[in-house]
Design an enzyme around this catalytic site. Structure first.
Site, short mmCIF file in Angstrom:
data_model
loop_
_atom_site.label_atom_id
_atom_site.label_comp_id
_atom_site.label_asym_id
_atom_site.label_seq_id
_atom_site.Cartn_x
_atom_site.Cartn_y
_atom_site.Cartn_z
N ASP A 14 0.84 -1.19 0.00
CA ASP A 14 0.00 0.00 0.00
C ASP A 14 0.88 1.24 0.00
O ASP A 14 1.76 1.37 0.86
CB ASP A 14 -0.89 -0.05 1.26
N HIS A 16 -0.37 4.56 -0.06
CA HIS A 16 -1.03 5.78 0.38
C HIS A 16 -0.20 6.46 1.45
O HIS A 16 -0.01 5.92 2.52
CB HIS A 16 -2.42 5.46 0.94
#
Lengths: 136, 458
Positions: A14, A16
């Protein structure tokens, strides 16, 4: 609140990054010593950092929907590494598809997390919970 | 005004005589190192090649040594990929041989191993500042009780420093407290530990190893690998270019890189403990004589065959390797053997560089493919210097280096188009010895010794 250290990071594949930075700033302002591992963090990295810094809590973020897979086994790894009782929090978009939050929460509690947060929770909520859980 | 610079190597004692004003090389000499009698005998033999007049006017004498096994350290940390690795990096950066690295609490078995290894010093680390202290205190207590009489440099959690010192005082010959090698998670800080090791080397270890006379008479200043590192530092600073040195020896191949090594493109995420700007690795299984059999084993006969212009006979490579591993001064006796020697050098250099440089790993994310980098990205290094007899005596050292860098491993972050140089007079260490106090003379030695031997094609 001398030297209460927490580990922050976004788990798995991930990337983000923005929310993670916001968490770092707010927890820092709240007086915690923050070790921010950034994005794409493996379970191993969380644990190594927690061991070396004698952290009180690991706060895992997951926003891309695959958190369950990435988080499975983390509590057990903590036990193996001698930090079995460390506080584990998790928050973000934890699952794909439609499930009620109470289902998600139960799932992650069973995985060994002490607190589970849905999307849209302000950092201050977690900060207050952390202070309460640590008796600060 | 002249400087006499001495490198007491494990095989040869090398001497360089330099003019300080104007700065320049006067001459070099060497003689076999005389560890079994008195190191100064070998030095005298080397000096005998100079005319008496040449040796007048020496105002500076400085020496480095890797004789009798060099500076031997055991590193101890907490988590293997964090403080244990950081301690190891600090020790290597101090020019030491790291005999072993231990993590977590030492076991009695490990204490017994340390006793057998007989290191010159222990580098004890563990915990970030304000972080874990239990393990480092337990280890200090275990070392204190163990009866091991080895000096300790403590470079762990600063909060535990005082207690560590108390535990060890009187039980080990000396304790020096230095800054933490990893003060925060993923922050490497090797400089304080390197300096403490240097201090201990000069104050205690040289005396303990019987080198204090050398220290007094010829200014023994540091282990040879540290002198080479200093020389490389000076070169990097002077040329303002990222630099890699590769020193191919009979027993080991050392690689030193001077570069921050950060990712050079977007879409690459750096993971793991960042590596130091000055990074040193030592490959104990890659060498051209003593370690030739280990080199053959690590690289594999197939890869060596691919580097030869002919099809070798059964066991031809193996027998050559066995022969040369028995004698430090063995030489190829035929064209075929020269080609095998050349292939060995290429394979040795290639493997050492790949191991030293960082590595890329693909990661597939919902945002597309990303790259994870561990270690240093050396692809942009502007300079590569080759050191060692295998290159100096080769007919085509530039081609050897180019082949070593080419068609390697596309995920290995080795230099891609550096300018290539050869340390033709073995003056890297000598330049390093002068670098602190006579930098202009040091630079003159570097200019004198570094022969340009080409550039890697794009």
């Amino acid at each position: 609140m001398p030297h209460t250290t927490i580990i922050l990071g976004v788990i798995g594949a991930d990337v983000h990054a923005v929310g993670n930075k916001i968490l770092e700033l707010t927890f820092n302002d709240a007086g915690f010593k923050v070790v921010n591992l950034g994005v794409m963090v493996s379970q191993e990295e969380f644990i190594n950092a927690a061991v070396e810094s004698a952290a009180s809590a690991i706060l895992v973020s997951s926003l891309y929907g695959h958190g369950e897979l990435d988080c499975r086994g983390l509590r057990e790894q903590c036990r193996e590494s001698g930090i079995g009782e460390i506080l584990l929090y998790v928050g973000g978009n934890l699952v794909v598809g439609k499930r009620t939050f109470s289902e998600v929460e139960q799932l992650f509690r069973e995985l060994g997390f002490d607190r589970v947060y849905p999307p849209g929770v302000m950092p201050e909520v977690a900060i207050n919970d952390l202070k309460k859980d640590l008796g600060l | 005004m002249k400087a006499l610079l001495i490198d007491f190597g494990s095989t040869y004692t090398k001497v360089a005589l330099a003019n300080l004003d104007p700065p320049g090389l006067i001459g070099t000499a060497q003689a076999p190192t005389t560890t079994s009698t008195d190191l100064l005998d070998g030095l005298r033999a080397a000096l005998a090649t100079f005319s008496p007049g040449e040796l007048d006017g020496i105002t500076v004498k400085r020496a480095c040594s890797s004789a009798a096994g060099g500076l031997r350290i055991v590193a101890i940390g907490l988590v293997p990929v964090l403080t244990a690795k950081a301690a190891r990096e600090a020790a290597l950066g101090a020019g030491a041989r790291v005999l072993a690295t231990y993590a977590h609490t030492l076991t009695h078995q490990e204490l017994a191993e340390i006793e057998d290894l007989q290191p010159d010093l222990l580098l004890l680390a563990g915990g970030t500042d304000g972080g874990e202290q239990r393990t480092v205190l337990d280890n200090a207590a275990l070392l204190a009780e163990s009866g091991l009489s080895i000096p300790v440099v403590y470079a762990g959690n600063k909060v535990a420093a005082e207690q560590v010192e108390q535990l060890l005082r009187g039980r080990v010959p000396r304790v020096i407290v230095a800054g933490n090698v990893m003060p925060e998670v993923n922050v490497l800080q090797t400089e304080p530990a390197r300096q403490a090791i240097r201090e201990l080397y000069l104050q205690e270890i040289t005396r303990a190893r019987g080198l204090d006379r050398i220290q007094q008479e010829v200014g023994l200043a540091m282990p040879t690998p540290l002198a080479v590192l200093r020389g490389g530092e000076l070169l990097q600073r002077t040329r303002q270019q990222d630099l890699v040195l590769v020193d191919i020896g009979g027993a080991t191949t050392d690689v030193h890189s001077f570069s921050d090594g950060k990712p050079r493109s977007a879409g690459v995420i750096l993971k793991g403990l960042p590596e130091p700007f000055i990074k040193r690795t030592v490959e104990g299984d890659l060498g051209m004589r003593l370690s030739a059999p280990a080199l053959l084993y690590s690289v594999g006969a197939d890869r060596l065959q691919a580097l030869l212009p002919f099809q070798p006979m059964t066991d031809e490579i193996r027998s050559y390797v066995d022969r040369i591993s028995q004698a430090k001064d063995a030489l190829p006796g035929s064209d075929r053997e020269s080609q095998i020697e050349r292939a060995l050098a290429i394979a040795c250099l290639r493997e050492a560089l790949i191991r030293h440089a960082g590595r890329l790993e693909e990661a597939f994310t919902p945002s597309g493919r990303m790259w994870i980098q561990q270690g240093k990205d050396l692809t942009g290094a502007g300079l590569l210097v080759g050191i060692g007899g295998a290159l100096v005596h080769a007919g085509d050292p530039g081609a050897i280096l180019q082949e070593a860098l080419a068609a390697g491993d596309c995920l290995a972050l080795t230099p891609q188009h550096p300018e290539l140089y050869l340390d033709r007079h073995y003056l890297m260490a000598a330049a390093g010895l002068l670098a602190d106090h006579q930098p202009q003379a040091a630079e003159a030695l570097l200019r004198e010794t570094l022969a340009p031997i080409g550039r890697c094609k794009a």
